[in-house]
Design a protein around this motif. Structure first.
Motif, PDB file in Angstrom:
ATOM      1  N   UNK A 150       0.830  -1.202   0.000  1.00  0.00           N
ATOM      2  CA  UNK A 150       0.000   0.000   0.000  1.00  0.00           C
ATOM      3  C   UNK A 150       0.869   1.258   0.000  1.00  0.00           C
ATOM      4  N   UNK A 151       1.969   1.237   0.726  1.00  0.00           N
ATOM      5  CA  UNK A 151       2.881   2.381   0.745  1.00  0.00           C
ATOM      6  C   UNK A 151       3.511   2.591  -0.619  1.00  0.00           C
ATOM      7  N   UNK A 152       3.899   1.508  -1.275  1.00  0.00           N
ATOM      8  CA  UNK A 152       4.465   1.620  -2.612  1.00  0.00           C
ATOM      9  C   UNK A 152       3.434   2.153  -3.606  1.00  0.00           C
ATOM     10  N   UNK A 153       2.176   1.736  -3.470  1.00  0.00           N
ATOM     11  CA  UNK A 153       1.120   2.232  -4.343  1.00  0.00           C
ATOM     12  C   UNK A 153       0.877   3.718  -4.115  1.00  0.00           C
ATOM     13  N   UNK A 158       1.493   9.411  -5.966  1.00  0.00           N
ATOM     14  CA  UNK A 158       2.066  10.744  -5.830  1.00  0.00           C
ATOM     15  C   UNK A 158       2.968  11.087  -7.008  1.00  0.00           C
ATOM     16  N   UNK A 159       3.727  10.109  -7.480  1.00  0.00           N
ATOM     17  CA  UNK A 159       4.594  10.354  -8.638  1.00  0.00           C
ATOM     18  C   UNK A 159       3.787  10.672  -9.888  1.00  0.00           C
ATOM     19  N   UNK A 160       2.555  10.165  -9.953  1.00  0.00           N
ATOM     20  CA  UNK A 160       1.692  10.427 -11.116  1.00  0.00           C
ATOM     21  C   UNK A 160       0.752  11.612 -10.883  1.00  0.00           C
ATOM     22  N   UNK A 212      -8.378   3.691 -12.334  1.00  0.00           N
ATOM     23  CA  UNK A 212      -8.458   4.184 -13.709  1.00  0.00           C
ATOM     24  C   UNK A 212      -7.119   4.715 -14.206  1.00  0.00           C
ATOM     25  N   UNK A 213      -6.433   5.495 -13.384  1.00  0.00           N
ATOM     26  CA  UNK A 213      -5.197   6.142 -13.823  1.00  0.00           C
ATOM     27  C   UNK A 213      -4.011   5.183 -13.838  1.00  0.00           C
TER      28      UNK A 213
END
Length: 312
Positions: A150-153, A158-160, A212-213
């Motif tokens: 979940x932290x990686x997601x 945030x990067x996107x 979606x993103x």
């Protein structure tokens, strides 16, 4: 395989290791090294293979090498991946009590360290989101591996630039829910929203944005996955849960549960399976446990009853 004996050794250039002589200890066949594995070409016996040694460094009694390890492994659950500096309070590394002057000095260092902890506003937002994910994972009793995912997601979101115009708490809760969906962990949207800092609509909106993103490979939920938790909540017998599982599997194979709320359909299967009990759980209680309306339970129950009658 017979116990290994010690033979004359030589250096193998392909693996960069010292190996036994090129004759097999079992059949005196020819040994060859392939992909780091030494095996006989005649009988196929594996003499030795390269493996990663994950043990501690070998230390001896008269060795003065420090036995301290290199620290905790890197983690996605912290904004700096666990590489930050922690300043102590009243004791040093050896456990000795610090003087008052030293404690005041450490207090000033702690204050300045806290001020310079964030290199940017984005890093501070990342830390806030990861702390929220840690709190949600603890309240939902999720495994550490799910918290890491979940932290990686959340980092990927945030990067996107998916946090722009949305609250950090909603994306953090959506990351936890999406991770549960990706790993087949039965946590409903209402359960995640119940312990989140935002309402269920904002959690659902954040999850839809992530799905979606980022094009998450989220598999469809099966009603069978919700049966154990619902049956345990009402302390139903194992035979009732087994019958409900059979109903859910048959309905799923025939496509009867397609497009339905999985927890609601599982509750309807339990309602049909427990109908022969002396004191079955009420529709209202099942609806509250599955977070659906009583009309949903009643409609699924009637459809399932008709399907089972026609199938017989």
């Amino acid at each position: 395989m017979a116990s290994r004996e010690i033979y004359d050794t030589g250096f193998d250039e392909s693996s960069g290791r010292t190996i036994a002589a090129d004759t097999c200890p079992e059949c005196s066949g020819r040994l060859e090294t392939e992909c780091g594995e030494i095996a006989c070409q005649d009988c196929g016996v594996v003499v030795e293979s390269c493996r990663l040694d994950r043990r501690r460094p070998r230390l001896f009694a008269d060795d003065e090498t420090s036995k301290a390890r290199t620290g905790a492994p890197l983690t996605e659950a912290r904004h700096d991946r666990g590489l930050s500096t922690e300043i102590g309070y009243k004791r040093d590394a050896n456990g000795n009590t610090l003087s008052s002057k030293k404690q005041r000095q450490l207090g000033r260092l702690r204050r300045e360290h806290g001020r310079a902890r964030w290199r940017s506003k984005a890093e501070r937002n990342l830390a806030t989101g990861l702390v929220e994910i840690g709190r949600l994972s603890g309240d939902l009793e999720l495994a550490q591996s799910l918290r890491e995912q979940a932290s990686s997601l959340f980092r990927t979101a945030q990067d996107n630039d998916l946090l722009v115009g949305r609250s950090i708490e909603s994306i953090a809760a959506a990351s936890v829910y999406a991770t549960c969906r990706l790993n087949g962990t039965t946590r409903t949207l209402a359960e995640v929203a119940a312990v989140a800092s935002v309402n269920v609509d904002r959690v659902e909106n954040g999850y839809r944005t992530l799905n979606a993103e980022l094009e998450l490979p989220v598999p469809p939920q099966s009603p069978v996955a919700f049966l154990p938790s619902l049956a345990a909540e009402f302390e139903l017998p194992a035979r009732v849960e087994q019958r409900a599982r059979e109903f859910a599997v048959r309905a799923h194979d025939e496509g009867l549960s397609s497009g339905t709320h999985p927890a609601g359909f599982a509750a309807a299967c339990l309602a049909v399976a427990a109908s022969s009990m002396a004191d079955p759980p009420s529709q209202l209680a099942l609806a509250d446990a599955a977070d659906v309306s009583t009309a949903t339970i009643r409609n699924h129950r009637d459809r399932l009853t008709a399907f089972l009658a026609a199938d017989e």
